[in-house]
Design a protein around this motif. Structure first.
Motif, PDB file in Angstrom:
ATOM      1  N   TYR A 208       0.726  -1.229   0.055  1.00 32.88           N
ATOM      2  CA  TYR A 208       0.009   0.084  -0.015  1.00 32.88           C
ATOM      3  C   TYR A 208       0.805   1.243  -0.045  1.00 32.88           C
ATOM      4  O   TYR A 208       2.116   1.094   0.236  1.00 32.88           O
ATOM      5  N   GLU A 209       0.278   2.191  -0.513  1.00 36.11           N
ATOM      6  CA  GLU A 209       1.116   3.627  -0.134  1.00 36.11           C
ATOM      7  C   GLU A 209       1.226   4.188   1.297  1.00 36.11           C
ATOM      8  O   GLU A 209       0.437   3.406   2.188  1.00 36.11           O
ATOM      9  N   VAL A 210       1.982   4.580   1.918  1.00 42.40           N
ATOM     10  CA  VAL A 210       2.162   5.021   3.127  1.00 42.40           C
ATOM     11  C   VAL A 210       1.321   5.854   3.471  1.00 42.40           C
ATOM     12  O   VAL A 210       1.085   6.799   2.911  1.00 42.40           O
ATOM     13  N   THR A 211       0.668   5.501   4.787  1.00 39.73           N
ATOM     14  CA  THR A 211      -0.516   6.301   5.446  1.00 39.73           C
ATOM     15  C   THR A 211      -0.280   7.149   6.050  1.00 39.73           C
ATOM     16  O   THR A 211       1.136   7.396   6.671  1.00 39.73           O
ATOM     17  N   ARG A 212      -1.094   8.025   6.437  1.00 31.18           N
ATOM     18  CA  ARG A 212      -0.933   9.180   7.605  1.00 31.18           C
ATOM     19  C   ARG A 212      -0.517   8.473   8.910  1.00 31.18           C
ATOM     20  O   ARG A 212       0.288   9.183   9.603  1.00 31.18           O
ATOM     21  N   LYS A 213      -1.205   7.520   9.111  1.00 35.70           N
ATOM     22  CA  LYS A 213      -0.593   6.880  10.601  1.00 35.70           C
ATOM     23  C   LYS A 213       0.566   6.436  10.674  1.00 35.70           C
ATOM     24  O   LYS A 213       1.360   6.659  11.779  1.00 35.70           O
ATOM     25  N   GLN A 214       1.022   5.656   9.610  1.00 35.33           N
ATOM     26  CA  GLN A 214       2.310   5.255   9.281  1.00 35.33           C
ATOM     27  C   GLN A 214       3.553   6.381   9.455  1.00 35.33           C
ATOM     28  O   GLN A 214       4.492   6.203  10.181  1.00 35.33           O
ATOM     29  N   TRP A 215       3.127   7.432   8.750  1.00 30.57           N
ATOM     30  CA  TRP A 215       3.798   8.694   8.600  1.00 30.57           C
ATOM     31  C   TRP A 215       3.974   9.093  10.129  1.00 30.57           C
ATOM     32  O   TRP A 215       5.123   9.343  10.608  1.00 30.57           O
ATOM     33  N   ALA A 216       2.862   9.329  10.703  1.00 30.53           N
ATOM     34  CA  ALA A 216       2.972   9.920  12.239  1.00 30.53           C
ATOM     35  C   ALA A 216       3.761   9.277  13.171  1.00 30.53           C
ATOM     36  O   ALA A 216       4.376   9.542  13.899  1.00 30.53           O
ATOM     37  N   GLU A 217       3.594   7.786  12.960  1.00 27.11           N
ATOM     38  CA  GLU A 217       4.476   6.897  14.009  1.00 27.11           C
ATOM     39  C   GLU A 217       5.756   7.008  13.516  1.00 27.11           C
ATOM     40  O   GLU A 217       6.756   6.888  14.836  1.00 27.11           O
ATOM     41  N   ILE A 218       6.322   7.390  12.641  1.00 20.62           N
ATOM     42  CA  ILE A 218       7.604   7.552  12.341  1.00 20.62           C
ATOM     43  C   ILE A 218       8.251   8.880  12.591  1.00 20.62           C
ATOM     44  O   ILE A 218       9.311   9.216  13.365  1.00 20.62           O
ATOM     45  N   MET A 219       7.434  10.000  12.266  1.00 26.33           N
ATOM     46  CA  MET A 219       8.076  11.310  12.230  1.00 26.33           C
ATOM     47  C   MET A 219       7.243  12.152  13.475  1.00 26.33           C
ATOM     48  O   MET A 219       8.065  13.132  13.660  1.00 26.33           O
ATOM     49  N   GLY A 220       6.438  11.485  14.031  1.00 29.78           N
ATOM     50  CA  GLY A 220       5.799  11.901  15.375  1.00 29.78           C
ATOM     51  C   GLY A 220       4.852  13.170  14.787  1.00 29.78           C
ATOM     52  O   GLY A 220       4.375  13.732  15.831  1.00 29.78           O
ATOM     53  N   GLN A 221       4.571  13.438  13.945  1.00 27.97           N
ATOM     54  CA  GLN A 221       3.598  14.229  13.420  1.00 27.97           C
ATOM     55  C   GLN A 221       3.097  13.860  12.025  1.00 27.97           C
ATOM     56  O   GLN A 221       3.867  13.366  11.362  1.00 27.97           O
ATOM     57  N   ASP A 222       1.734  14.315  11.761  1.00 28.09           N
ATOM     58  CA  ASP A 222       1.085  14.067  10.447  1.00 28.09           C
ATOM     59  C   ASP A 222       1.080  15.095   9.350  1.00 28.09           C
ATOM     60  O   ASP A 222       0.836  16.475  10.081  1.00 28.09           O
TER      61      ASP A 222
ATOM     62  N   LEU B 146      15.302   7.995   6.754  1.00 26.33           N
ATOM     63  CA  LEU B 146      16.611   7.805   7.546  1.00 26.33           C
ATOM     64  C   LEU B 146      15.839   7.412   8.928  1.00 26.33           C
ATOM     65  O   LEU B 146      16.526   6.669   9.627  1.00 26.33           O
ATOM     66  N   LYS B 147      14.644   8.071   9.492  1.00 28.83           N
ATOM     67  CA  LYS B 147      14.206   7.493  10.760  1.00 28.83           C
ATOM     68  C   LYS B 147      13.627   6.106  10.820  1.00 28.83           C
ATOM     69  O   LYS B 147      13.879   5.418  11.739  1.00 28.83           O
ATOM     70  N   LEU B 148      13.059   5.684   9.542  1.00 32.43           N
ATOM     71  CA  LEU B 148      12.400   4.555   9.605  1.00 32.43           C
ATOM     72  C   LEU B 148      13.618   3.338   9.439  1.00 32.43           C
ATOM     73  O   LEU B 148      13.629   2.541  10.254  1.00 32.43           O
ATOM     74  N   ASN B 149      14.796   3.742   8.947  1.00 31.00           N
ATOM     75  CA  ASN B 149      15.796   2.698   8.808  1.00 31.00           C
ATOM     76  C   ASN B 149      16.287   2.413  10.262  1.00 31.00           C
ATOM     77  O   ASN B 149      16.821   1.572  10.644  1.00 31.00           O
TER      78      ASN B 149
END
Length: 263
Positions: free
Chosen positions: A79-93, A117-120
């Motif tokens: 799937y495309e990266v979701t808002r939830k997945q982005w927020a979990e890695i970046m700390g914000q949406d 970088l943060k995900l890795n």
């Protein structure tokens, strides 16, 4: 007379079984996997395909058609990266819509680099990245050669993609049918960043094996990156396998899909 099995033989068998069942080998043999962030991936085997649009189509920057070989298998986000997945890695949406399962959008290429970088770092690896443009088209086509992986009949696009004909905004990922290789929303919903710089005439001299994209003059400070797949606002012809576009900045119709190298 009963045959005796030596301790040496047993030891060899145990060693071989242990090797085959090691985490690295189990991982390498999987067709799908889910990482600790809940991102699901599908294995894309190596292979060859014809990249680009045939003569007569209006996409001149996607011509000429040319043979490409992808020499290594890789994992691609189901799937495309979701808002939830982005927020979990970046700390914000970064997105504005309320549904956390909608694809993240309005993210710049620099934002994506930081996300990777943060995900890795989180996963303890260096294998997450964006697809090359060639990898993206290879995966989108899924062994087909028509305008879309389901054929040339654009009237069927609504079965597989959120686009101008059936949507006015992004939608939760995975609601429509996948392509033959199990990738959802590969057309429509949001354009997807690729790692390549955009070159309008790049296909005329593109390498035939694992191409990495146009290499701009080092003096050029701002060079657009390739985006692929069309978005929720795109007309059907811009959601095809061959269509190329590009951007310098974040937009409400640009998101991302990840690739993970197989270690």
């Amino acid at each position: 007379m009963k045959k005796r099995i030596s301790i040496f033989t047993v030891g060899c068998v145990v060693a071989v079984v242990g090797l085959l069942l090691s985490p690295a080998n189990l991982f390498a043999g999987q067709n799908e996997f889910t990482d600790s962030s809940g991102m699901e991936f599908v294995k894309i085997e190596a292979g060859a395909f014809t990249m680009g649009a045939p003569e007569g189509e209006e996409f001149e920057d996607a011509q000429p058609e040319h043979k490409i070989t992808i020499t290594k298998p890789f994992y691609m986000g189901k799937y495309e990266v979701t808002r939830k997945q982005w927020a979990e890695i970046m700390g914000q949406d970064a997105s504005k819509l309320s549904n956390p399962n909608n694809p993240v959008e309005q993210v710049s290429y620099a934002d994506v680099e930081l996300f990777l970088l943060k995900l890795n770092e989180k996963e303890g690896t260096k294998t997450y990245r964006l697809p090359t443009e060639a990898e993206w088209e290879y995966a989108a086509r899924a062994g087909t050669a028509a305008a879309y992986f389901f054929g040339d009949d654009a009237s069927r696009l609504g079965e597989y993609a959120w686009y101008y004909g059936n949507s006015k905004f992004t939608n939760p990922v995975g609601r429509l049918k996948p392509n033959p290789w199990g990738l959802y929303d590969i057309y429509g919903n949001v354009f997807e960043w690729c790692q390549d710089y955009y070159g309008q005439d790049y296909y005329k001299d593109a390498p035939s094996v694992d191409p990495k994209g146009f290499q701009p003059d080092v003096k050029v400070k701002k060079t657009a990156r390739v985006i692929r797949g069309g978005g929720w606002y795109s007309k059907a012809k811009f959601c095809s396998s061959a269509y190329r576009s590009n951007s310098l900045s974040p937009q409400k119709f640009i998101g991302l899909r990840l690739v993970k190298d197989i270690e």
